[in-house]
Design an enzyme around this catalytic site. Structure first.
Site, mmCIF file in Angstrom:
data_model
loop_
_atom_site.group_PDB
_atom_site.id
_atom_site.type_symbol
_atom_site.label_atom_id
_atom_site.label_comp_id
_atom_site.label_asym_id
_atom_site.label_seq_id
_atom_site.Cartn_x
_atom_site.Cartn_y
_atom_site.Cartn_z
ATOM 1 N N ASP A 14 0.819 -1.163 0.128
ATOM 2 C CA ASP A 14 0.166 -0.081 -0.077
ATOM 3 C C ASP A 14 0.909 1.198 0.001
ATOM 4 O O ASP A 14 0.307 2.115 0.136
ATOM 5 C CB ASP A 14 -0.948 0.054 1.228
ATOM 6 C CG ASP A 14 -2.508 -0.494 0.915
ATOM 7 O OD1 ASP A 14 -2.737 -0.803 -0.308
ATOM 8 O OD2 ASP A 14 -3.159 -0.847 1.886
ATOM 9 N N LYS A 17 3.531 1.514 -4.954
ATOM 10 C CA LYS A 17 4.423 0.893 -6.081
ATOM 11 C C LYS A 17 3.664 0.593 -7.392
ATOM 12 O O LYS A 17 3.872 1.328 -8.420
ATOM 13 C CB LYS A 17 4.919 -0.521 -5.665
ATOM 14 C CG LYS A 17 5.827 -0.228 -4.320
ATOM 15 C CD LYS A 17 6.359 -1.745 -3.928
ATOM 16 C CE LYS A 17 5.248 -2.577 -3.424
ATOM 17 N NZ LYS A 17 4.400 -2.138 -2.313
ATOM 18 N N THR A 18 2.274 0.038 -7.269
ATOM 19 C CA THR A 18 1.762 -0.127 -8.722
ATOM 20 C C THR A 18 1.236 0.927 -9.008
ATOM 21 O O THR A 18 1.188 1.231 -10.274
ATOM 22 C CB THR A 18 0.518 -1.285 -8.248
ATOM 23 O OG1 THR A 18 1.155 -2.390 -7.768
ATOM 24 C CG2 THR A 18 -0.234 -1.615 -9.634
ATOM 25 N N HIS A 64 2.863 -7.260 0.352
ATOM 26 C CA HIS A 64 2.351 -8.022 1.533
ATOM 27 C C HIS A 64 3.565 -9.071 1.725
ATOM 28 O O HIS A 64 4.108 -9.913 1.044
ATOM 29 C CB HIS A 64 1.233 -8.748 1.141
ATOM 30 C CG HIS A 64 0.453 -9.104 2.205
ATOM 31 N ND1 HIS A 64 0.795 -10.335 3.020
ATOM 32 C CD2 HIS A 64 -0.849 -8.683 2.689
ATOM 33 C CE1 HIS A 64 -0.189 -10.473 3.899
ATOM 34 N NE2 HIS A 64 -1.152 -9.692 3.865
HETATM 35 N N1 LIG Z 1 -3.139 10.088 -1.819
HETATM 36 C C1 LIG Z 1 -2.338 9.286 -2.844
HETATM 37 N N2 LIG Z 1 -2.795 8.090 -2.652
HETATM 38 C C2 LIG Z 1 -1.922 7.086 -3.403
HETATM 39 C C3 LIG Z 1 -0.809 7.437 -4.060
HETATM 40 N N3 LIG Z 1 -0.129 6.283 -4.565
HETATM 41 C C4 LIG Z 1 -1.364 5.298 -4.322
HETATM 42 N N4 LIG Z 1 -2.073 5.680 -3.471
HETATM 43 C C5 LIG Z 1 -3.109 4.936 -2.993
HETATM 44 O O1 LIG Z 1 -2.586 4.023 -2.065
HETATM 45 C C6 LIG Z 1 -3.184 2.576 -2.299
HETATM 46 C C7 LIG Z 1 -2.266 1.638 -2.457
HETATM 47 O O2 LIG Z 1 -1.502 1.824 -3.738
HETATM 48 P P1 LIG Z 1 -0.855 1.003 -4.445
HETATM 49 O O3 LIG Z 1 -0.310 1.235 -5.706
HETATM 50 O O4 LIG Z 1 -1.800 -0.256 -4.809
HETATM 51 O O5 LIG Z 1 0.240 0.307 -3.523
HETATM 52 P P2 LIG Z 1 1.322 -1.186 -3.487
HETATM 53 O O6 LIG Z 1 0.579 -2.007 -2.762
HETATM 54 O O7 LIG Z 1 2.444 -0.407 -3.125
HETATM 55 O O8 LIG Z 1 1.364 -1.427 -4.772
HETATM 56 C C8 LIG Z 1 -4.040 2.913 -3.530
HETATM 57 O O9 LIG Z 1 -5.473 3.152 -2.665
HETATM 58 C C9 LIG Z 1 -4.071 4.064 -4.073
HETATM 59 O O10 LIG Z 1 -4.784 4.949 -4.566
HETATM 60 C C10 LIG Z 1 -0.559 8.950 -3.970
HETATM 61 O O11 LIG Z 1 0.675 9.230 -4.587
HETATM 62 N N5 LIG Z 1 -1.219 9.715 -3.311
HETATM 63 MG MG LIG Z 2 1.083 -3.340 -5.838
#
Ligand SMILES: Nc1nc2c(ncn2[C@@H]2O[C@H](COP(=O)(O)OP(=O)(O)O)[C@@H](O)[C@H]2O)c(=O)[nH]1
Ligand SMILES: [Mg+2]
Length: 198
Positions: A14, A17-18, A64
């Site tokens: 979260d 990254k994605t 995770h």
């Molecule tokens: N406010 C904000 N939210 C973000 C940003 N990047 C990701 N999110 C939110 O954080 C959550 C997790 O993002 P995700 O890309 O799936 O994270 P990952 O698990 O690292 O791949 C999602 O609800 C995204 O919309 C950002 O730059 N700003």
């Molecule tokens: Mg991800």
């Protein structure tokens, strides 16, 4: 000839990254129905980024802890790492774990993205920056730039692309992407000793 290099993401679940890969490339690496339904990365995903004289293949890994074996599979064979840390959450267990894995794999180059920078004020950004510098001290990321980004506002995306390109040109210059040498005579197709000759 453009340089071809492989970049791998790393970091806690979260932390963005994605989303960062999507805003960089337009590609959503969470392609499985279960990933879409749960909103988390389970398996590694792939994207590509054309930076003109540099072409990057990107491996996006899950953050995770249960899927760390998939992270390991994704990180094996990358040339560069993009360590992702959310500005509103700072260093978390899989930030540390993924960094340790990258170190064990002998990764030598990378950048740090301070994601979700839109969610915090400047003081918090600076404090998290200090925590990050502490984390990477003595590692291959010791002198890596920390680039504040936001996948929501587009903050830092141009800067990140520029830094990636610059790093790729430097790394590619040091280590040209040449095929691994084969031992003498092993390049030709050898008869399979298990296949009975007719
Ligand atoms: N406010 C904000 N939210 C973000 C940003 N990047 C990701 N999110 C939110 O954080 C959550 C997790 O993002 P995700 O890309 O799936 O994270 P990952 O698990 O690292 O791949 C999602 O609800 C995204 O919309 C950002 O730059 N700003
Ligand atoms: Mg991800």
């Amino acid at each position: 000839m453009p340089r071809d290099l492989i970049l791998g993401t790393a970091g806690h679940i979260d932390h963005g990254k994605t989303s960062l890969v999507k805003v960089l490339t337009g590609i959503d690496c969470d392609r499985l129905p279960e990933e879409k339904a749960r909103g988390i990365t389970i398996d590694i995903g792939f994207a590509n980024l054309d930076l003109g004289d540099v072409r990057l293949g990107i491996v996006d890994v899950p953050g995770h802890e249960r899927f760390v074996k998939n992270m390991l599979a994704g990180a094996t064979g990358i040339d560069l790492a993009l360590l992702v840390v959310a500005a509103d959450d700072s260093v978390m267990p899989q930030t540390r774990e993924h960094l340790e894995i990258l170190k064990l794999l002998g990764i030598r180059n990378g950048l740090i993205a301070l994601t979700k920078a839109d969610l915090v004020d400047e003081t918090t950004r600076d404090v998290v920056g200090l925590e990050l510098r502490e984390l990477v001290r003595g590692s291959f990321l010791e002198d890596a730039p920390i680039i504040p980004t936001s996948a929501h506002t587009g903050l830092g995306i141009t800067e990140l692309k520029d830094a990636l390109r610059e790093m790729c040109l430097r790394v590619g210059g040091e280590e040209p992407n040449t095929p691994a040498p084969l031992p003498e005579g092993k390049g030709e197709r050898q008869p399979n000793p298990l296949t009975p000759s007719l």
